[in-house]
Every structure is written in structure tokens, then in C-alpha cells.
Design an enzyme around this catalytic site. Sequence first.
Site, mmCIF file in Angstrom:
data_model
loop_
_atom_site.group_PDB
_atom_site.id
_atom_site.type_symbol
_atom_site.label_atom_id
_atom_site.label_comp_id
_atom_site.label_asym_id
_atom_site.label_seq_id
_atom_site.Cartn_x
_atom_site.Cartn_y
_atom_site.Cartn_z
ATOM 1 N N LYS A 31 -80.309 20.006 -55.652
ATOM 2 C CA LYS A 31 -79.851 21.373 -55.367
ATOM 3 C C LYS A 31 -79.834 22.266 -56.600
ATOM 4 O O LYS A 31 -79.833 23.483 -56.488
ATOM 5 C CB LYS A 31 -78.488 21.336 -54.697
ATOM 6 C CG LYS A 31 -78.599 20.663 -53.338
ATOM 7 C CD LYS A 31 -77.365 20.786 -52.521
ATOM 8 C CE LYS A 31 -77.606 20.107 -51.194
ATOM 9 N NZ LYS A 31 -77.274 20.922 -50.075
ATOM 10 N N SER A 58 -68.947 22.050 -50.329
ATOM 11 C CA SER A 58 -68.060 20.892 -50.471
ATOM 12 C C SER A 58 -68.406 20.081 -51.714
ATOM 13 O O SER A 58 -67.694 19.148 -52.042
ATOM 14 C CB SER A 58 -68.177 19.985 -49.242
ATOM 15 O OG SER A 58 -67.753 20.669 -48.100
#
Length: 182
Positions: free
Chosen positions: A92, A117
Site C-alpha cells: 500500500k 484500520s
Amino acid sequence: MVQCAGAGVLSPPGSTPAPRTRAGNRRQRPMALCAGTAMGHDCGVELVELDEVRAAARNLAGVTIRTPLLPSPWSAQLWLKPENLQPTGAFKLRGASHTLARLSPPRRERGVVTHSSGNHGQALAYAARAFGVPCVVVMPGVAVPSTIEATRRLGAEVILVPAAERCTRAAAVAAERGLVPV
């Protein structure tokens, strides 16, 4: 604009638009083929062009690690790309870094906000630190404590909220502070 259902905003406001032709018109992107293509339906998935891949590679230089391709021990046709070698431990970081690089300097300087999260929040915090911009990550209060602390250590302001409120809270923080949602 914050997209609350799904993984986030695909093209943040103020990001670089689709390339133009020499005549100044927006270039039509090729569409991916899918089962419905033969029946005249498009899949709604635009293919990425080689120039865009090269631009992304330039944007990622110095922020992400160029990970190797490794042969799979169980299949000669399968190659593995160990993105867990990135500084944040996940792929990511590529998306977060490229997104920040594509923002105009004035928008980037305002700072960014996201809800996550874990992996995306840490990636955005890392990229924001590399670009020298403020970052706010709205996380559910039930997130893993070590993940919350890791995100803070990367320089992000972490706001803990009930899980069901993280998207709306991120949108509110963006509006209140003028931050760019990612």
C-alpha cells in the site's frame, strides 16, 4: 470527496487528470476486456498505459523499495513480488506515495486525511512524512494497539473513533481542516 463504501478515493480531487492528446483533448483510455465485452458491454475498468506506469515509477523512486521478482518454489510459471519488504510491510505504500506525488503542491501542502484500520494508514503516514506534509489517520478504536502506535511513530495524528464512524469522521476532519482525503 471521501468515498465511504469501499477502499477509498480512486482519484483524489486535485490529482493529475487523464493525459491529453496534442490537440488538447482528453485521451480515451483503453478498456479491459471482460465476459460482457463480446455482448457489447464494457467492464468499466480502464487499463493503465505504459507512460503512466513509468510516471508512477518516477514518483516512487526514493520512497519505496524496488522489490525483486522471485521464482516460486512450487510453480515454474509463478513469480512472487515480496512487497512485505517495503518499509511499512505492505504494498500500500506504493499507492499512497504515488497519490501524494500526483497532488498539486498547494493541495499536498494542506495535508492529507484517511480512514484505515492499519496498512493504508501506515502507508499514508510514511509517504506524508517523506513528502513533509501533515497526515491524519482516523482509525477504529478497536484497531490493534501496536498498529496505532506504529502509525503515530510515522508522524501521523491518529484519531480513534467507533468503527462505524471512521469514514464520516475522516470526511468531517477533511472539511474542518481543509485536508485532502486519500
